[in-house]
Scaffold this motif. Structure first.
Motif, PDB file in Angstrom:
ATOM      1  N   ILE A  24      13.387  -0.933  -1.080  1.00 36.86           N
ATOM      2  CA  ILE A  24      13.648  -1.853   0.029  1.00 36.86           C
ATOM      3  C   ILE A  24      15.153  -2.072   0.181  1.00 36.86           C
ATOM      4  O   ILE A  24      15.700  -2.018   1.285  1.00 36.86           O
ATOM      5  CB  ILE A  24      12.945  -3.211  -0.210  1.00 36.86           C
ATOM      6  N   ALA A 255       7.300  -2.511   1.615  1.00 42.11           N
ATOM      7  CA  ALA A 255       7.893  -1.891   2.800  1.00 42.11           C
ATOM      8  C   ALA A 255       7.129  -2.280   4.060  1.00 42.11           C
ATOM      9  O   ALA A 255       7.730  -2.550   5.108  1.00 42.11           O
ATOM     10  CB  ALA A 255       7.919  -0.372   2.635  1.00 42.11           C
ATOM     11  N   VAL A 258       8.045  -5.937   4.846  1.00 38.64           N
ATOM     12  CA  VAL A 258       9.429  -6.163   5.276  1.00 38.64           C
ATOM     13  C   VAL A 258       9.736  -5.463   6.590  1.00 38.64           C
ATOM     14  O   VAL A 258      10.327  -6.047   7.502  1.00 38.64           O
ATOM     15  CB  VAL A 258      10.419  -5.703   4.179  1.00 38.64           C
ATOM     16  N   GLU A 263       7.240   1.228   8.951  1.00 42.97           N
ATOM     17  CA  GLU A 263       6.652   1.827   7.753  1.00 42.97           C
ATOM     18  C   GLU A 263       5.159   2.133   7.897  1.00 42.97           C
ATOM     19  O   GLU A 263       4.547   2.629   6.960  1.00 42.97           O
ATOM     20  CB  GLU A 263       6.857   0.896   6.549  1.00 42.97           C
TER      21      GLU A 263
END
Length: 293
Positions: A24, A255, A258, A263
């Motif tokens: 990340i 992922a 966030v 993603e």
């Protein structure tokens, strides 16, 4: 489970979660892969050096050991470079799915480097991984170079682990890490000098990048390495292995949380990723049970 074991088990999960968060940070930092890794290693050497100073650890080693550590440092530096470069040119999910093949690369490298017998169930698992990778390549062909770079990173990670497994038997793990990361910094420094990459702009980090780099080098590198060695005093290799294999899962889930839409992958990608992850976990379970029996 005794309290020390429970604390160590929870601590290990926290460390693996931190390792998953590394990807990340790699995506959040705006730097290219090469300067990103250079700053990461430089800061991490500083943090580990401070730890060695306060722990009063001896860093005296032989010339032979120094050369071995520098070579290992080159490998881990290239591993991190290809890891972050893969994230930059593809995404976190692709990179972590391919990176999870590292354990099976290690199974192939050990017989080659140390003359161990080939284990046929590992060959079978290797074929299953190829199936999983084929599914991912087939449906995510636009990420071809990212996948290839991530697989290169997985191979380098396995090579580093196999070599380090021998070095750590004779030397303190923290001292090894200090010299390896220092070697990586020196190698990349020469590379950056050769390409005239050092300039005033190179060192002008944004406040955000600097903050993420400090987290990456201190918590995700120096702390996680030292803490992971300490918990192994209380946990079996079997428990450690199973928990570490959760890193790609943690990373992919993080992922999605966030970066959301960026993603999200196709359904077939997750089928391929699950095949790879389950194969790696099964391989680890069988290997650990054989060692314990």
């Amino acid at each position: 489970m005794p309290s020390d074991n429970l604390k160590s088990y929870l601590h290990l999960h926290f460390i693996v979660f931190i390792w998953g968060f590394t990807a990340i940070l790699g995506a959040l930092i705006s730097l290219d892969a090469l300067p990103l890794v250079w700053f990461r290693m430089l800061f991490a050497v500083g943090f580990i050096g401070i730890y060695i100073y306060f722990k009063k650890l001896s860093i005296k080693i032989s010339r032979k050991a120094l050369l071995q550590f520098i070579f290992s440092g080159l490998i881990i530096a290239l591993h991190w470079f290809t890891f972050f470069h893969a994230i930059k040119i593809s995404n976190i999910s692709i990179t972590l799915a391919c990176l999870s093949t590292g354990a099976l690369f290690a199974s192939l490298l050990e017989p080659i480097l140390y003359g161990k017998k080939i284990v046929y169930y590992e060959v079978f698992f290797g074929l299953l991984v190829v199936v999983g990778l084929y599914i991912i390549f087939n449906v995510e062909g636009n990420y071809f170079w990212g996948m290839l770079t991530a697989l290169t990173s997985a191979f380098l990670s396995a090579l580093f682990a196999v070599i380090n497994s021998k070095l750590v038997q004779k030397h303190d793990a923290t001292v090894i890490s200090f010299y390896e990361l220092s070697g990586g910094v020196i190698f990349f420094t020469f590379l950056l000098l050769a390409t005239n990459s050092f300039s005033s702009d190179f060192f002008m980090l944004s406040a955000t990048d600097f903050m993420y780099l400090m987290i990456l080098s201190s918590i995700c590198t120096a702390y996680a390495f030292i803490a992971s060695t300490s918990v192994m005093k209380f946990l079996s290799p079997y428990t450690v292995m199973l928990t570490i294999n959760l890193e790609p899962i943690y990373g992919i889930v993080l992922a999605l949380l966030v970066f959301k839409e960026k993603e999200k992958m196709s359904f077939e990608f997750y089928i391929g990723a699950v095949i790879i992850l389950l194969t790696v976990i099964l391989n680890g379970i069988i290997k650990s049970r054989k060692k314990l029996s």
